[in-house]
Write an enzyme that holds these catalytic residues in place. Structure first.
Site, PDB file in Angstrom:
ATOM      1  N   GLY A  15      14.314 -32.176  53.799  1.00  0.00           N
ATOM      2  CA  GLY A  15      14.805 -31.644  55.228  1.00  0.00           C
ATOM      3  C   GLY A  15      13.511 -31.171  55.820  1.00  0.00           C
ATOM      4  N   ARG A  76      14.202 -38.958  52.827  1.00  0.00           N
ATOM      5  CA  ARG A  76      14.784 -38.707  51.353  1.00  0.00           C
ATOM      6  C   ARG A  76      14.382 -40.099  50.496  1.00  0.00           C
ATOM      7  NH1 ARG A  76      16.832 -33.460  51.765  1.00  0.00           N
ATOM      8  NH2 ARG A  76      17.843 -33.116  53.485  1.00  0.00           N
ATOM      9  N   ASP A 107      12.391 -27.495  47.206  1.00  0.00           N
ATOM     10  CA  ASP A 107      12.436 -27.926  45.664  1.00  0.00           C
ATOM     11  C   ASP A 107      12.647 -29.171  45.317  1.00  0.00           C
ATOM     12  OD1 ASP A 107      15.092 -28.067  46.370  1.00  0.00           O
ATOM     13  OD2 ASP A 107      15.900 -26.574  44.997  1.00  0.00           O
ATOM     14  N   THR A 130      11.052 -24.976  54.031  1.00  0.00           N
ATOM     15  CA  THR A 130      12.467 -25.159  53.991  1.00  0.00           C
ATOM     16  C   THR A 130      13.085 -24.117  54.806  1.00  0.00           C
ATOM     17  OG1 THR A 130      14.698 -25.530  52.714  1.00  0.00           O
ATOM     18  CG2 THR A 130      12.611 -24.415  51.374  1.00  0.00           C
ATOM     19  N   ASP A 132      15.928 -22.719  54.198  1.00  0.00           N
ATOM     20  CA  ASP A 132      16.891 -21.698  53.148  1.00  0.00           C
ATOM     21  C   ASP A 132      16.146 -20.616  52.669  1.00  0.00           C
ATOM     22  OD1 ASP A 132      18.999 -23.515  53.993  1.00  0.00           O
ATOM     23  OD2 ASP A 132      18.446 -24.930  52.305  1.00  0.00           O
ATOM     24  N   ASP A 134      14.699 -20.867  49.725  1.00  0.00           N
ATOM     25  CA  ASP A 134      15.363 -20.601  48.443  1.00  0.00           C
ATOM     26  C   ASP A 134      14.220 -20.901  47.554  1.00  0.00           C
ATOM     27  OD1 ASP A 134      15.097 -23.266  49.212  1.00  0.00           O
ATOM     28  OD2 ASP A 134      17.150 -23.816  48.579  1.00  0.00           O
ATOM     29  N   ARG A 176      23.883 -24.326  51.602  1.00  0.00           N
ATOM     30  CA  ARG A 176      24.704 -24.666  50.511  1.00  0.00           C
ATOM     31  C   ARG A 176      24.602 -23.995  49.412  1.00  0.00           C
ATOM     32  NH1 ARG A 176      22.932 -29.855  52.293  1.00  0.00           N
ATOM     33  NH2 ARG A 176      21.209 -29.868  50.769  1.00  0.00           N
TER      34      ARG A 176
HETATM   35  P1  ATP Z   1      15.643 -29.387  51.487  1.00  0.00           P
HETATM   36  O1  ATP Z   1      15.258 -28.009  50.744  1.00  0.00           O
HETATM   37  O2  ATP Z   1      15.105 -29.248  53.051  1.00  0.00           O
HETATM   38  O3  ATP Z   1      16.570 -30.254  51.164  1.00  0.00           O
HETATM   39  P2  ATP Z   1      13.891 -30.803  49.588  1.00  0.00           P
HETATM   40  O4  ATP Z   1      12.442 -31.151  49.403  1.00  0.00           O
HETATM   41  O5  ATP Z   1      14.509 -30.052  48.442  1.00  0.00           O
HETATM   42  O6  ATP Z   1      14.087 -30.191  51.028  1.00  0.00           O
HETATM   43  P3  ATP Z   1      15.329 -33.340  48.601  1.00  0.00           P
HETATM   44  O7  ATP Z   1      15.813 -34.396  49.430  1.00  0.00           O
HETATM   45  O8  ATP Z   1      16.067 -32.542  47.715  1.00  0.00           O
HETATM   46  O9  ATP Z   1      14.555 -32.462  49.584  1.00  0.00           O
HETATM   47  O10 ATP Z   1      13.872 -33.776  48.095  1.00  0.00           O
HETATM   48  C1  ATP Z   1      12.788 -34.810  48.585  1.00  0.00           C
HETATM   49  C2  ATP Z   1      12.484 -35.992  47.726  1.00  0.00           C
HETATM   50  O11 ATP Z   1      11.945 -35.511  46.523  1.00  0.00           O
HETATM   51  C3  ATP Z   1      13.883 -36.866  47.483  1.00  0.00           C
HETATM   52  O12 ATP Z   1      14.310 -37.665  48.501  1.00  0.00           O
HETATM   53  C4  ATP Z   1      13.106 -37.660  46.182  1.00  0.00           C
HETATM   54  O13 ATP Z   1      12.366 -38.656  46.855  1.00  0.00           O
HETATM   55  C5  ATP Z   1      12.032 -36.662  45.702  1.00  0.00           C
HETATM   56  N1  ATP Z   1      12.668 -36.070  44.607  1.00  0.00           N
HETATM   57  C6  ATP Z   1      13.619 -34.987  44.431  1.00  0.00           C
HETATM   58  N2  ATP Z   1      14.050 -35.020  43.143  1.00  0.00           N
HETATM   59  C7  ATP Z   1      13.174 -35.830  42.432  1.00  0.00           C
HETATM   60  C8  ATP Z   1      13.165 -35.926  40.882  1.00  0.00           C
HETATM   61  N3  ATP Z   1      13.744 -35.463  40.027  1.00  0.00           N
HETATM   62  N4  ATP Z   1      12.394 -36.940  40.555  1.00  0.00           N
HETATM   63  C9  ATP Z   1      11.561 -37.511  41.398  1.00  0.00           C
HETATM   64  N5  ATP Z   1      11.506 -37.164  42.780  1.00  0.00           N
HETATM   65  C10 ATP Z   1      12.428 -36.506  43.151  1.00  0.00           C
END
Ligand code: ATP
Length: 328
Positions: A15, A76, A107, A130, A132, A134, A176
């Protein structure tokens, strides 16, 4: 170690959050300062797999510190969840001559980076961004302060109409799994009740509190609800339950949605992002990897990526008491 690092790659993923541009700018300019080449990877891990990579210099990042979102774009990427996808990403990094990767995100982004580093022994450094807040091991994530200010400003406006019409407003904010935005913006905007994912006191407590509010002479009320609250009801169902039990309330629902991610970053987020961007390049050049750079007591700290993802719960229980006392 410094001599071995000739080029650093940077990407934003997950995000978007206000202040990501300021973090990219700090990474790019810090590379220029240390005379290390820098490459921007567009659309996060998706762009890495599709080889959407461009060299950046200090002038490439002019006029972006004040802009929300991320000029490198974010995405994503399900392909990065597969070993085959990550192998393509690794080959593209090698072909572009990139020796270390700075990942800016939440994360999920860090989990992807952790898996990638363990498979290919490729240095990865995370910057927490992020709305959040978090991520463990850092007092603040980039974007959180701006999002809080956006939410408080929106609730202040809702308060104007709530008090003009003696209405009860239910306002849904992002979160969330983490209630930091709801709890802090709720206190900041003087909400009567705040519902968060970390605690569930049931709807009965909410009804009781609203009955007390009316008796104490309050004519309008704001209830801030994190999207992941544990009541098991969505905000519209909750409004119906309140209406059935307290028919004297004139109730409205407002879901703030994506406005919470947008907007020009606050000065706090710009400075935080600048510190962490510089800190991330310092960490790479010091030979660190598999870590996140975070902020603790205003100093840049290094935290194992694994701890940043799985670390302790950051929920501030004292704030709940502050909310309860200040809303009597
Ligand atoms: P936000 O907190 O704003 O949602 P985020 O970094 O947690 O941001 P995610 O969509 O959860 O956003 O993760 C971003 C990208 O990281 C995913 O689209 C994927 O490409 C990669 N990713 C997440 N988990 C894994 C995993 N277990 N193995 C490999 N790649 C991953």
């Amino acid at each position: 170690m410094q001599a071995q690092i000739k080029k650093i790659g940077v990407l934003t993923s997950g995000g978007d959050a206000p202040g990501m541009n300021a973090a990219i700018r700090a990474v790019v300019r810090s590379c220029a300062y240390h005379q290390v080449a820098c490459a921007g990877i567009f659309r996060g891990y998706q762009g890495l797999i599709e080889n959407d990579i461009e060299d950046l210099d200090a002038r490439s990042v002019r006029n972006i510190i004040s802009r929300g979102g991320t000029f490198l774009k974010s995405a994503r990427c399900s392909e990065f969840m597969t070993k085959e996808g990550r192998k393509i990403a690794f080959d593209n990094l090698k072909n572009a001559g990139i020796d270390a990767l700075i990942i800016i995100g939440g994360d999920g982004t860090f989990t992807g980076g952790l898996v990638f580093e363990s498979e290919f022994n490729f240095p990865v450094i995370g910057i927490p961004a992020t709305i959040d807040n978090d991520i463990s091991g850092t007092d603040f994530t980039i974007g959180y302060d701006t999002a809080l200010n956006t939410v408080v400003e929106a609730i202040d406006k809702i308060r104007d109409t709530a008090s003009s019409h003696n209405r009860l407003f239910l306002v849904e904010v992002m979160g969330r799994d983490a209630g930091a935005i709801a709890l802090n913006s709720g206190i900041g905007a003087g909400a009567e009740e705040i519902l968060i994912p970390e605690e569930s006191d049931g709807i009965e407590r909410l009804l009781e509190s609203l009955r007390k509010s009316r008796k104490s002479g309050k004519t309008s009320s704001i209830i801030v609800i994190a999207e992941g609250d544990k009541s098991g009801k969505n905000i519209f169902e909750m409004a119906e339950i309140i209406q059935e039990n307290l028919s004297n309330y004139d109730i409205r629902v407002s879901v703030l949605g994506h406005i919470q991610r947008g907007g020009s970053p606050s000065c706090f987020d710009r400075v935080l992002a600048s510190k962490l961007g510089v800190g991330a390049v310092d960490a790479v050049l010091d030979g660190k990897h598999n870590i996140m750079v975070g902020i603790h007591h205003q100093k840049v700290v290094s935290v194992a990526l694994e701890l940043a993802i799985k670390g302790e719960d950051k929920f501030d229980r004292d704030l709940r008491r502050v909310a309860d006392i200040t809303s009597v």
